[in-house]
Design a protein around this motif. Structure first.
Motif, PDB file in Angstrom:
ATOM      1  N   HIS A 122       0.836  -1.202   0.000  1.00  0.00           N
ATOM      2  CA  HIS A 122       0.000   0.000   0.000  1.00  0.00           C
ATOM      3  C   HIS A 122       0.873   1.256   0.000  1.00  0.00           C
ATOM      4  O   HIS A 122       0.636   2.205  -0.751  1.00  0.00           O
ATOM      5  CB  HIS A 122      -0.917   0.013   1.227  1.00  0.00           C
ATOM      6  N   ARG A 123       1.884   1.268   0.847  1.00  0.00           N
ATOM      7  CA  ARG A 123       2.759   2.434   0.938  1.00  0.00           C
ATOM      8  C   ARG A 123       3.482   2.671  -0.388  1.00  0.00           C
ATOM      9  O   ARG A 123       3.648   3.796  -0.835  1.00  0.00           O
ATOM     10  CB  ARG A 123       3.769   2.219   2.079  1.00  0.00           C
ATOM     11  N   LEU A 124       3.864   1.545  -1.032  1.00  0.00           N
ATOM     12  CA  LEU A 124       4.575   1.643  -2.300  1.00  0.00           C
ATOM     13  C   LEU A 124       3.644   2.131  -3.417  1.00  0.00           C
ATOM     14  O   LEU A 124       4.079   2.816  -4.344  1.00  0.00           O
ATOM     15  CB  LEU A 124       5.144   0.261  -2.655  1.00  0.00           C
ATOM     16  N   GLY A 125       2.350   1.768  -3.323  1.00  0.00           N
ATOM     17  CA  GLY A 125       1.430   2.081  -4.429  1.00  0.00           C
ATOM     18  C   GLY A 125       1.481   1.026  -5.524  1.00  0.00           C
ATOM     19  O   GLY A 125       1.185   1.304  -6.690  1.00  0.00           O
ATOM     20  N   ALA A 126       1.855  -0.193  -5.133  1.00  0.00           N
ATOM     21  CA  ALA A 126       1.948  -1.300  -6.097  1.00  0.00           C
ATOM     22  C   ALA A 126       0.558  -1.674  -6.614  1.00  0.00           C
ATOM     23  O   ALA A 126      -0.458  -1.279  -6.028  1.00  0.00           O
ATOM     24  CB  ALA A 126       2.573  -2.510  -5.411  1.00  0.00           C
ATOM     25  N   SER A 127       0.527  -2.459  -7.695  1.00  0.00           N
ATOM     26  CA  SER A 127      -0.748  -2.997  -8.166  1.00  0.00           C
ATOM     27  C   SER A 127      -1.407  -3.772  -7.044  1.00  0.00           C
ATOM     28  O   SER A 127      -0.733  -4.417  -6.237  1.00  0.00           O
ATOM     29  CB  SER A 127      -0.521  -3.952  -9.346  1.00  0.00           C
ATOM     30  N   LEU A 128      -2.731  -3.735  -7.010  1.00  0.00           N
ATOM     31  CA  LEU A 128      -3.465  -4.563  -6.051  1.00  0.00           C
ATOM     32  C   LEU A 128      -3.704  -5.920  -6.692  1.00  0.00           C
ATOM     33  O   LEU A 128      -3.796  -6.026  -7.918  1.00  0.00           O
ATOM     34  CB  LEU A 128      -4.794  -3.894  -5.695  1.00  0.00           C
ATOM     35  N   ARG A 346      -4.171   7.299  -3.657  1.00  0.00           N
ATOM     36  CA  ARG A 346      -3.855   6.652  -4.949  1.00  0.00           C
ATOM     37  C   ARG A 346      -4.776   5.445  -5.150  1.00  0.00           C
ATOM     38  O   ARG A 346      -5.185   4.809  -4.183  1.00  0.00           O
ATOM     39  CB  ARG A 346      -2.395   6.162  -4.958  1.00  0.00           C
ATOM     40  N   GLN A 347      -5.119   5.150  -6.378  1.00  0.00           N
ATOM     41  CA  GLN A 347      -5.968   3.996  -6.670  1.00  0.00           C
ATOM     42  C   GLN A 347      -5.287   3.107  -7.692  1.00  0.00           C
ATOM     43  O   GLN A 347      -5.588   3.166  -8.884  1.00  0.00           O
ATOM     44  CB  GLN A 347      -7.317   4.464  -7.213  1.00  0.00           C
ATOM     45  N   PRO A 348      -4.359   2.267  -7.240  1.00  0.00           N
ATOM     46  CA  PRO A 348      -3.641   1.423  -8.203  1.00  0.00           C
ATOM     47  C   PRO A 348      -4.603   0.477  -8.916  1.00  0.00           C
ATOM     48  O   PRO A 348      -5.669   0.157  -8.399  1.00  0.00           O
ATOM     49  CB  PRO A 348      -2.670   0.631  -7.328  1.00  0.00           C
ATOM     50  N   ARG A 349      -4.183   0.020 -10.080  1.00  0.00           N
ATOM     51  CA  ARG A 349      -4.999  -0.961 -10.797  1.00  0.00           C
ATOM     52  C   ARG A 349      -5.022  -2.271 -10.011  1.00  0.00           C
ATOM     53  O   ARG A 349      -4.141  -2.538  -9.176  1.00  0.00           O
ATOM     54  CB  ARG A 349      -4.412  -1.205 -12.185  1.00  0.00           C
ATOM     55  N   THR A 350      -5.998  -3.118 -10.353  1.00  0.00           N
ATOM     56  CA  THR A 350      -6.112  -4.425  -9.714  1.00  0.00           C
ATOM     57  C   THR A 350      -5.840  -5.504 -10.750  1.00  0.00           C
ATOM     58  O   THR A 350      -6.388  -5.465 -11.842  1.00  0.00           O
ATOM     59  CB  THR A 350      -7.525  -4.607  -9.142  1.00  0.00           C
ATOM     60  N   ILE A 351      -4.998  -6.452 -10.380  1.00  0.00           N
ATOM     61  CA  ILE A 351      -4.720  -7.586 -11.276  1.00  0.00           C
ATOM     62  C   ILE A 351      -5.338  -8.840 -10.672  1.00  0.00           C
ATOM     63  O   ILE A 351      -5.250  -9.071  -9.471  1.00  0.00           O
ATOM     64  CB  ILE A 351      -3.200  -7.718 -11.505  1.00  0.00           C
ATOM     65  N   ASN A 352      -5.992  -9.604 -11.519  1.00  0.00           N
ATOM     66  CA  ASN A 352      -6.669 -10.820 -11.073  1.00  0.00           C
ATOM     67  C   ASN A 352      -5.654 -11.961 -11.032  1.00  0.00           C
ATOM     68  O   ASN A 352      -5.067 -12.320 -12.056  1.00  0.00           O
ATOM     69  CB  ASN A 352      -7.804 -11.138 -12.055  1.00  0.00           C
ATOM     70  N   MET A 353      -5.468 -12.564  -9.857  1.00  0.00           N
ATOM     71  CA  MET A 353      -4.449 -13.614  -9.743  1.00  0.00           C
ATOM     72  C   MET A 353      -4.748 -14.821 -10.627  1.00  0.00           C
ATOM     73  O   MET A 353      -3.844 -15.585 -10.963  1.00  0.00           O
ATOM     74  CB  MET A 353      -4.274 -14.041  -8.288  1.00  0.00           C
TER      75      MET A 353
END
Ligand SMILES: Nc1nc2c(c(=O)[nH]1)N[C@H]1C(S)=C(S)[C@@H](COP(=O)(O)OP(=O)(O)OC[C@H]3O[C@@H](n4cnc5c(=O)[nH]c(N)nc54)[C@H](O)[C@@H]3O)O[C@H]1N2
Ligand SMILES: Nc1nc2c(c(=O)[nH]1)N[C@H]1C(S)=C(S)[C@@H](COP(=O)(O)OP(=O)(O)OC[C@H]3O[C@@H](n4cnc5c(=O)[nH]c(N)nc54)[C@H](O)[C@@H]3O)O[C@H]1N2
Ligand code: SF4
Ligand SMILES: [Mo]
Length: 682
Positions: A122-128, A346-353
């Protein structure tokens, strides 16, 4: 020392570890914890074998050979963490969304799972990451109908007079529920198993409804049809505690048993008899499980089945109703633990596992965002467990992808790591556990010191945070702090320290008087939310993406349920458990085997357009005609030819929840003349 089983299993057992001179000697079930009742499954009874396994990762390693070769050199922790932070910083400077966490339920612990890790990303702002790989469709279906992951309290199955075990091989995957079902059986209950495979569980039930994969909603609708035409309905419950009855009634009346019989491939008379039993037995209960929702219509099937108890008012009795997952019934402080506020707007994109194969291969685009440049894998083995592994492997084999894997062993995924970091096991760290099969919370305390140089997942993310320059206080929380935070205000931590578990007060029959956590407070046969989203407001039968008979080249439907002695891909490298499972197996019905000249013990090639997989055939009454059972989930490198069953599964998704469709897969099977190559050493 008191602990909790970390594995992805509904039973979440309480453990007692016996330690002498700093060495764990044995792990047993805690007799004081009611759901565990002092009993563990075979897999976890051997936990010390896993903990002290000679192949356990002992120190950090850095890749030296080509990706996937599994050639590494030892490296110190400081060097490894410095290098990783350096790479992540450079990528994040361009776009932090190019970094992707990949994790699932290797441990179900809240702290070693999405505790410190979630804070870091979350702090990094990585993809969810959308963690859909197991239960997304069923959970979404259940939520639409009942309002959440809620249901019966598991202990009261022991008092039921009729139990439908639906989409679950309970003996293998939900042992402690099975013990309760056995108790009910001794007291006169009738047990019915609804499963395309004649499992150990099906064999021990009074009746087995051996339907085609992906046809459960048709069966449920036909049961409703019979409840309606015979007036086996609780009109008072329907009027006061349900929504959309008239519309559902109309839909169900289109599903005469003869129609469902055609779809499901079971006799209409069997459907009628099952409806009579459900309509006239009190108390009656359904143990639904996730096996039935790994197909295109999985969400709708869960919705349709979840309607059944309300039709007959089964919820009125504490031993009546339905249980799929209880995880929504226990509260914890997700916000305090995972700190989504660190996203700071920030609202990072979400990737489906479940589509990791495609997504690792996707270039940057306005719709997708940046190409994935780094993946941090923990608590998961995607190269073995994610669908369409041919593509997953190609994705992880990208030379320009930076991959870090936190693991106990050199799994199929670990082979693709740039940095492979040794992780602690449950015997070596703190954690806190909720369950999806009962409603207790459990605390796990370390019984022994970390083995070798292994470190907790939390410590790795703490150290990386420091190196990335994240100065927030929350990155200094200890694991014990995190455990306390997670239950603060919900459970007494001192009690958890003293007895290892705590029980939440929940009414015995939570929906006897309605009160479902849906928007209307009723059991929602009709979902306004789905209708507003342009979807069908009522549950319906949706045929599989790959329906039997739709392809002449691939005439057989394949399901790939877990083998009893593995847990997903965990334990496959344990010799004593592998000795029981022997080798990757495909169960095939005599009729389908004869048509292909296949005999038990033959090596077969199982294939479709996505790939091929070799394993041993077993001509078996466990398979129904037209359906083969490819038992999972072997490590690719321990199989016959370096692949496993997910070479064949697709990345198509379910109707609700964007889940995977592992059991919605057509294949062909051929005998292979050449002798099998021996499994490679791990
Ligand atoms: N020993 C062991 N225990 C496990 C696991 C494991 O790998 N090994 N995995 C754990 C995990 S991650 C989970 S999610 C749970 C899963 O727990 P369950 O959902 O109870 O799953 P399984 O026991 O895998 O049973 C799935 C059953 O569904 C059947 N099935 C397949 N397709 C259909 C269908 O279309 N309709 C119906 N009605 N049945 C179908 C399969 O034949 C199989 O018997 O178990 C957990 N427990
Ligand atoms: N064909 C087919 N594919 C399936 C399924 C199926 O039925 N058929 N089932 C699906 C389901 S239900 C699920 S849930 C997924 C499961 O997929 P995963 O959650 O990836 O499960 P595992 O294969 O058990 O891999 C978990 C890994 O986490 C590691 N691990 C355990 N504890 C820790 C820890 O504390 N720290 C770290 N760093 N690592 C740890 C273990 O060593 C193990 O290698 O697979 C799915 N794939
Ligand atoms: S039954 Fe499930 S929770 Fe219990 S020890 Fe085995 S894997 Fe763990
Ligand atoms: Mo799962």
């Amino acid at each position: 020392m008191l602990g909790a089983c970390p594995h992805d299993c509904p039973d979440t057992c309480a453990l007692i570890t016996t330690v002498r001179d700093g060495v764990a000697l044995k792990v047993q079930g805690n007799p004081a914890h009611r759901p565990t009742d002092g009993v563990l499954c075979t897999k976890v009874s051997r936990y010390t074998e896993r903990t002290y396994h000679p192949e356990r990762l002992m120190h950090p390693m850095r890749r030296v050979g080509p990706k996937g070769s599994g050639r590494f050199e030892p490296v110190g922790w400081d060097q490894a963490l410095d290098d990783i932070a350096h790479r992540l910083k450079a990528i994040a400077a361009r776009d932090p969304q190019a970094v992707l966490p990949y994790s699932y339920a290797g441990t179900m612990g809240l702290v070693q799972g999405e505790g410190m890790a979630a804070r870091f990303f979350h702090r990094l702002g990585a993809s969810l990451l959308d963690r859909t790989i197991c239960a997304a469709a069923g959970a979404e279906g259940l939520t639409q109908t009942l309002g959440g992951k809620v249901g019966m309290k598991v202990e009261f199955f022991a008092e039921s007079k009729l139990i439908l075990i639906w989409g679950s091989n309970s003996i293998a995957s939900n042992l402690h529920f099975w013990r309760l079902a056995q108790q009910a059986k001794r007291d006169g209950a009738r047990l019915v198993c609804i499963d395309p495979r004649r499992t150990e569980t099906a064999e021990k039930c009074h009746e087995h409804v051996q339907l085609r994969p992906g046809t459960d909603a048709a069966l449920a609708l036909a049961l409703m049809h019979e409840l309606i035409v015979n007036d086996w309905l609780d009109h008072d419950y329907l009027a006061r505690h349900t929504l959309g009855w008239e519309a559902l009634r109309e839909r169900a009346l289109r599903w005469a048993p003869e129609r469902a019989a055609q779809v499901c491939g079971v006799p209409a008379a069997q459907i009628r008899a099952l409806a009579r039993a459900w309509g006239t037995t009190r108390p009656a209960a359904i143990r639904l499980n996730y096996g039935m929702q790994r197909v295109r219509g999985g969400g709708n099937a869960a919705r349709a089945i979840a309607c059944l108890p309300a039709l007959t008012g089964a919820w009125r009795h504490r031993a009546g109703g339905l249980l799929l997952s209880s995880s929504g019934m226990v509260r914890f402080n997700r916000a305090a633990l995972q700190r989504a506020d660190l996203l700071a707007g920030r609202q990072p994109r979400t990737i489906n596992m479940s589509t990791i194969g495609d997504d690792l291969l996707r270039p940057s685009s306005p719709a997708f965002g940046p190409r994935v440049e780094a993946v941090i894998v923990y608590n998961s083995n995607p190269v073995a467990v994610a669908p369409e592994s041919g593509k997953v492997v190609r994705g992880f084999a990208r030379e320009d992808l930076f991959t870090v894997v936190l693991e106990h062993f050199r799994t199929d995924t670990a082979d693709y790591a740039d940095y492979l970091l040794p992780a602690t096991t449950q015997l070596e760290h703190w954690d806190l556990h909720l369950s999806y099969g009962h409603t207790d919370v459990l605390l796990n305390r370390p019984a022994i010191a970390p083995v070798g140089q292994s470190r907790t997942n939390t410590e790795v993310f703490r150290q990386l945070a420091r190196r990335m320059g994240f100065t927030e206080d929350c990155f200094a929380d200890s694991d014990e702090d995190l455990c306390r935070l997670a239950v603060d205000g919900h459970f007494d931590f001192e009690l958890l320290l003293a007895q290892g578990f705590a029980t939440q007060a929940i009414p015995d029959a939570p929906f006897a008087e309605g009160g479902f956590p849906t928007p209307s407070g009723r059991c929602e046969f009709f979902s306004e939310r789905l209708a507003r989203a342009g979807l069908d407001g009522l549950p319906d039968h949706l045929p599989n993406h790959e329906t039997a008979g739709s392809s002449t080249r691939y005439p057989l439907a394949m399901i790939s349920p877990p083998a009893r002695n593995f847990l997903n891909s965990t334990f496959v490298n344990l010799q004593s458990l592998r000795d029981i499972e022997r080798e990757p197996l495909l169960e095939i019905h005599a009729q389908d085997a004869a048509a292909r000249g296949i005999a038990t013990g033959d090596v077969v090639r199982v294939f479709n357009d996505r790939g091929e997989y070799r394993c041993k055939a077993e001509v078996s009454t466990r398979a129904r005609p037209g359906v083969v059972n490819g038992l999972g989930i072997w490590w690719r490198k321990l199989g016959l030819q370096g692949t496993n069953v997910n070479e064949l599964t697709s990345q198509k998704l379910t109707d609700l929840g964007r889940g995977p469709v592992f059991y919605d897969c057509l294949v062909e099977v051929q005998a292979v003349a050449a002798p099998a190559t021996a499994p490679a050493a791990a």
